[in-house]
Design an enzyme around this catalytic site. Structure first.
Site, PDB file in Angstrom:
ATOM      1  N   GLU A 172       2.236   2.233   7.388  1.00 17.29           N
ATOM      2  CA  GLU A 172       2.588   2.563   6.018  1.00 17.29           C
ATOM      3  C   GLU A 172       1.589   1.980   5.024  1.00 17.29           C
ATOM      4  O   GLU A 172       1.151   0.850   5.186  1.00 17.29           O
ATOM      5  CB  GLU A 172       3.978   1.971   5.749  1.00 17.29           C
ATOM      6  CG  GLU A 172       4.603   2.346   4.444  1.00 17.29           C
ATOM      7  CD  GLU A 172       5.985   1.705   4.309  1.00 17.29           C
ATOM      8  OE1 GLU A 172       6.975   2.352   4.674  1.00 17.29           O
ATOM      9  OE2 GLU A 172       6.066   0.551   3.862  1.00 17.29           O
TER      10      GLU A 172
ATOM     11  N   TYR B 287       2.663   6.767  -2.185  1.00 20.90           N
ATOM     12  CA  TYR B 287       3.191   6.283  -0.912  1.00 20.90           C
ATOM     13  C   TYR B 287       2.683   7.177   0.209  1.00 20.90           C
ATOM     14  O   TYR B 287       2.681   8.403   0.090  1.00 20.90           O
ATOM     15  CB  TYR B 287       4.732   6.311  -0.929  1.00 20.90           C
ATOM     16  CG  TYR B 287       5.314   5.980   0.419  1.00 20.90           C
ATOM     17  CD1 TYR B 287       5.648   4.669   0.743  1.00 20.90           C
ATOM     18  CD2 TYR B 287       5.494   6.967   1.389  1.00 20.90           C
ATOM     19  CE1 TYR B 287       6.143   4.345   2.001  1.00 20.90           C
ATOM     20  CE2 TYR B 287       5.988   6.656   2.645  1.00 20.90           C
ATOM     21  CZ  TYR B 287       6.304   5.346   2.943  1.00 20.90           C
ATOM     22  OH  TYR B 287       6.788   5.029   4.198  1.00 20.90           O
TER      23      TYR B 287
END
Ligand code: GDP
Ligand code: MN
Length: 378
Positions: A189, A101
């Protein structure tokens, strides 16, 4: 404003972030065609503006162009969390050895952007954040200095990346920061950022939210807006320059001024009711703006009463009253309305509304009590 995955990834790639080859399709036969182009083995991805598409069945791997068409047919007929899927991204499939992530958002408490990375990326990142937040490593970015190399290297080390990937990771982190900053984003993101079986880093998913208040500086982003999937009321409100936020209650609110709108919502609470929306019609609201606002409020079927709270300064109360009457001429409604008007030309405004047999109130408290009583069916 949220960007779709394919839009976010295309933007990221302009900042040097590697993404899979892919094409966007709105009919299943196109998906088959693109799958042929991309070598047959592809992933079909629903383009909707919500997370958790994978878990909802909106992300599927196809081994052949025929299967790609079948899956696209199925996914294009789906709704995910209430949103219809109108487009699918056909990406070349990748074999994954690890999902990471990487994201940036604003940390209001720290008053600066924060970059976060985790070795436990992928579809369960929310769960990771809840159960084991220590697995998400954060670095705070000084907005004047930008992301420093050592910070990106710290992240690479903290998430146990193999040394050979430090350099490419740092380039991706720098690219993500550049994309975030240059586009006035509030979120950028990549989840997952994967290590492929060839030991390369690749952004498989992309998500970007751009600050609406900065869109005037980015007409090219504004054009990417997908009106098809946005809330009708919010699109309409933006068109008329109204600040509208839909809430869960039963009392529609039309107020001039953001602070007064907040106070109105508080008073509704105090009287035992729940506001259906926040709405600031702004200063100097004209009749057609007021009419648009009323149409928006009444488009919410949960609204059982409407409370107008107008403090006439620059905004003239008679002008607002005319707007209300115009709107009532256009939209047929049985929803009762309570009006509190004070300030410039209030008397004229009240006279106009009394002729239309609307309930008026002298004070805000009285108006809120009346609206709550009506909404509760008293
Ligand atoms: P989200 O569920 O909306 O976040 O959608 P993602 O784009 O993140 O996809 C969800 C998951 O699907 C990823 O975490 C991957 O595990 C998997 N996935 C996506 N693309 C590929 C791919 O090309 N190959 C493989 N094997 N898995 C993929
Ligand atoms: Mn994802």
């Amino acid at each position: 404003m949220k960007l779709h995955e394919y839009q976010s990834k295309q933007l990221f790639s302009r900042y040097g972030i590697p993404i899979p080859r892919g094409r966007i399709a709105s009919i299943a036969s196109e998906a088959r065609h693109f799958a042929e182009e991309l070598g047959g083995h592809v992933v079909i991805k629903a383009q909707v503006l919500v997370g958790g598409r994978g878990k909802a069945g909106g992300i599927r791997l196809a081994k052949t162009p025929k299967e790609a068409e079948e899956l696209a047919t199925m996914i294009l007929g789906m709704e995910i969390k209430g949103l219809p899927v109108r487009k699918v991204l056909v990406d070349e499939a990748v074999s994954i050895t690890k999902e990471i992530y990487l994201g940036i958002t604003n940390d209001r408490a720290a008053r600066r952007p924060v970059m976060m990375a985790s070795a436990a990326g992928g579809v369960d990142i929310e769960e990771v954040a809840r159960v084991s937040p220590e697995k998400i490593i954060k670095v705070y970015i000084d907005p004047l200095l930008g992301l420093r190399d050592y910070q990106a290297r710290d992240l690479a080390v903290s998430i146990d990346l193999p040394r050979s990937l430090w350099r490419p990771f740092m380039e991706i982190a720098a690219g993500l920061w550049a994309a975030y900053q240059a586009n006035d984003a509030t979120l950028a993101e990549i989840n997952p950022l994967v290590i492929t079986s060839e030991q390369r880093l690749l952004a498989l998913d992309g998500k970007m939210v751009v600050d609406d208040n900065a869109l005037f500086r980015h007409p090219e982003l504004d054009e990417m807006r997908d009106l098809d999937v946005e809330d009708w009321a919010e699109v309409e409100a933006r068109k008329f320059g109204l600040s509208y936020i839909s809430l869960d209650g039963e009392i529609g609110c039309m107020v001039n001024g953001a602070g007064l709108a907040m106070a109105t919502m508080d008073i509704i609470h105090l009287c035992g009711g729940e506001p259906a929306n926040f709405l600031d019609i702004g200063g100097g609201a004209s009749a057609d703006k007021v009419a648009a606002a009323l149409r928006i409020i009444l488009s919410d079927a949960r609204v059982k009463a409407v409370l107008f709270n107008i403090f006439g300064g620059i905004t003239r109360c008679d002008e607002v009253a005319r707007g209300i009457l115009t709107a009532l001429g256009e939209v047929e409604t049985k929803v009762p309305m309570v009006v509190r008007l004070v300030g410039t030309n209030a008397e004229e405004g009240r006279r106009l509304l009394a002729e239309a047999r609307m309930a008026t109130a002298e004070t805000l408290l009285e108006a809120a009590q009346k609206a709550v009583a009506i909404a509760k069916g008293a």
